[in-house]
Design an enzyme around this catalytic site. Structure first.
Site, mmCIF file in Angstrom:
data_model
loop_
_atom_site.group_PDB
_atom_site.id
_atom_site.type_symbol
_atom_site.label_atom_id
_atom_site.label_comp_id
_atom_site.label_asym_id
_atom_site.label_seq_id
_atom_site.Cartn_x
_atom_site.Cartn_y
_atom_site.Cartn_z
ATOM 1 N N TRP A 102 0.828 -1.212 0.000
ATOM 2 C CA TRP A 102 0.000 0.000 0.000
ATOM 3 C C TRP A 102 0.853 1.250 0.000
ATOM 4 O O TRP A 102 0.546 2.207 -0.715
ATOM 5 C CB TRP A 102 -0.986 -0.027 1.170
ATOM 6 C CG TRP A 102 -2.047 -1.061 0.972
ATOM 7 C CD1 TRP A 102 -2.265 -2.154 1.742
ATOM 8 C CD2 TRP A 102 -3.015 -1.123 -0.096
ATOM 9 N NE1 TRP A 102 -3.315 -2.885 1.228
ATOM 10 C CE2 TRP A 102 -3.786 -2.274 0.111
ATOM 11 C CE3 TRP A 102 -3.295 -0.318 -1.205
ATOM 12 C CZ2 TRP A 102 -4.832 -2.656 -0.755
ATOM 13 C CZ3 TRP A 102 -4.330 -0.684 -2.064
ATOM 14 C CH2 TRP A 102 -5.075 -1.841 -1.830
ATOM 15 N N ASP A 171 -1.789 6.650 6.148
ATOM 16 C CA ASP A 171 -2.837 5.765 5.639
ATOM 17 C C ASP A 171 -3.126 4.764 6.756
ATOM 18 O O ASP A 171 -2.306 3.896 7.046
ATOM 19 C CB ASP A 171 -2.333 5.055 4.378
ATOM 20 C CG ASP A 171 -3.311 4.001 3.882
ATOM 21 O OD1 ASP A 171 -4.405 3.853 4.466
ATOM 22 O OD2 ASP A 171 -2.967 3.325 2.883
ATOM 23 N N LYS A 195 -12.539 -1.662 6.167
ATOM 24 C CA LYS A 195 -11.908 -2.601 7.088
ATOM 25 C C LYS A 195 -12.494 -2.445 8.502
ATOM 26 O O LYS A 195 -13.122 -3.352 8.997
ATOM 27 C CB LYS A 195 -10.397 -2.410 7.098
ATOM 28 C CG LYS A 195 -9.690 -3.107 5.942
ATOM 29 C CD LYS A 195 -9.413 -2.221 4.772
ATOM 30 C CE LYS A 195 -8.782 -2.969 3.613
ATOM 31 N NZ LYS A 195 -8.061 -2.091 2.713
#
Ligand SMILES: *Cc1c(COP(=O)(O)O)cnc(C)c1O
Length: 359
Positions: A102, A171, A195
């Site tokens: 990511w 993030d 999530k």
């Protein structure tokens, strides 16, 4: 009702009471004769919901009025682009810490906008360990420093966050609200909702207000944070359903003791799985011990055939979603806030049996 144990990395398990409440309110919201999805985003009811969603967020993470709270479309991926578009102004540079898949995507988006300094890269360690935060070589005068607090695919996390001179941007898609944190240490925190927070396709953005002023006029209105701030998240028609479910999820977090209680529970859940992984050489846990995620637990088995067998037999036993990300293979158990303890018990028992038969 046949609920399985859902170890999916995202979209992921939601608290059952949240799903039940959303179901009960789906067709007729509190006797108003219509669904949340059918009413104006500027009407009284949705206005109350979005304000409660914001208030819950401030309450749970102790966020001051120096920060805006936004619900924006495009998930975390759009934030990979919006952060540099707003902050990586001409002539400046930004520091990125490359901890895995990511972080790599965030870096690629930033490189299109301006100069990126990758100040640490975990490549040599296969992205299974994090940096020593005390020795990160920050660039003097950088526009910001970007980190990925929890790498969902590799299964590693920052156990602590660096204190930086430049605004720290994080993030937090896969570990937001899973543990307490000091928001004032950050310039921007963003997280895809799917999530720990709610439906996919949206991001929660916690943004220090002054940073929004940096955005150049060459950036389209829509991609400027400041466009979305005056009437928070109502510049475009927001995903009203997602904001509503987010509000229910954050109600649930509060009712269950907030982030301190979430963390305590998450550590206990993760520890039970790591204990099995550490007990014998049959299991090959991936992440470095000091960087282990408490949200995404990754491991390998001796052969890929054995991993396939594990996934198949686990699924047959009602344990779904244990396959590792397609880019790295192996096995992964994603156990977010809403993942229940009895699901951990079921996994641990299954693992012990599997080892007995195949070890
Ligand atoms: C899932 C995830 C993303 C991507 O989120 P989208 O909402 O699909 O854009 C980004 N970063 C991390 C850490 C993630 O876990």
């Amino acid at each position: 009702m046949g609920r399985i144990y859902n170890f999916s990395s995202g979209p992921a398990v939601l608290p059952l009471p949240v799903l039940e409440k959303a179901r009960d309110q789906l067709v007729d919201f509190e006797g108003c004769g219509m669904s949340i999805m059918e009413m104006s985003h500027r009407g009284k009811i949705f206005d109350r919901i979005i304000k409660e969603a914001e208030a819950n967020t401030r309450d749970i993470l102790s966020i001051s009025d120096d920060y805006s709270i936004l619900f924006l479309p495009g998930g975390a991926s759009q934030q990979f682009a919006m952060v540099p578009l707003n902050l990586l102004t001409p002539g400046s540079s930004a520091d990125y810490v490359h901890t895995g898949s990511w972080a790599g995507k965030a870096i690629k988006e930033a490189q299109i906008v301006g100069k990126v300094n990758v100040i640490w890269d975990g490549k040599d360690g296969n992205y299974m360990a994090g940096p020593d935060i005390a020795s990160l070589p920050f660039t003097k005068g950088a526009a910001y420093v970007h980190i990925t607090s929890n790498e969902t695919i590799g299964g590693m996390r920052f156990t602590e966050f660096p204190r930086t001179e430049a605004p720290l941007v994080a993030d937090m898609s896969s570990d937001i609200m899973s543990r307490p944190l000091d928001v004032s240490q950050f310039g921007i925190i963003y997280a895809g909702m799917q999530k720990n927070l709610g439906p996919s396709g949206n991001a929660l953005v916690i943004l220090r207000k002054d940073l929004a002023e940096r955005c150049p006029d060459t950036v389209n209105y829509f991609f400027r944070y400041k466009t979305h701030m005056p009437e928070p998240s109502l510049y475009n028609t927001p995903n009203t359903w997602a904001v509503y479910v987010y509000k229910l999820v954050t109600d649930w977090v509060k009712e269950n003791g907030g982030v301190a209680a979430m963390e305590k529970r998450n550590i206990a859940k993760a520890q039970r799985v790591y204990d099995v992984l550490d007990a014998s050489a049959f299991w090959k846990p991936c992440a470095d011990k000091n960087s282990r995620s408490i949200m995404n637990i990754t491991w390998r088995l001796e052969t890929e055939d054995l991993e396939k067998k594990f996934i198949q037999e686990a699924a047959a036993a009602g344990l779904d979603g244990l396959k590792g990300h397609r880019s790295v293979g192996g096995l992964r158990a994603s156990i977010y806030n809403a993942f229940p303890e009895d699901g951990i018990t079921a996994l641990v028992e299954f693992m012990r049996e599997f080892e007995k038969k195949n070890g």
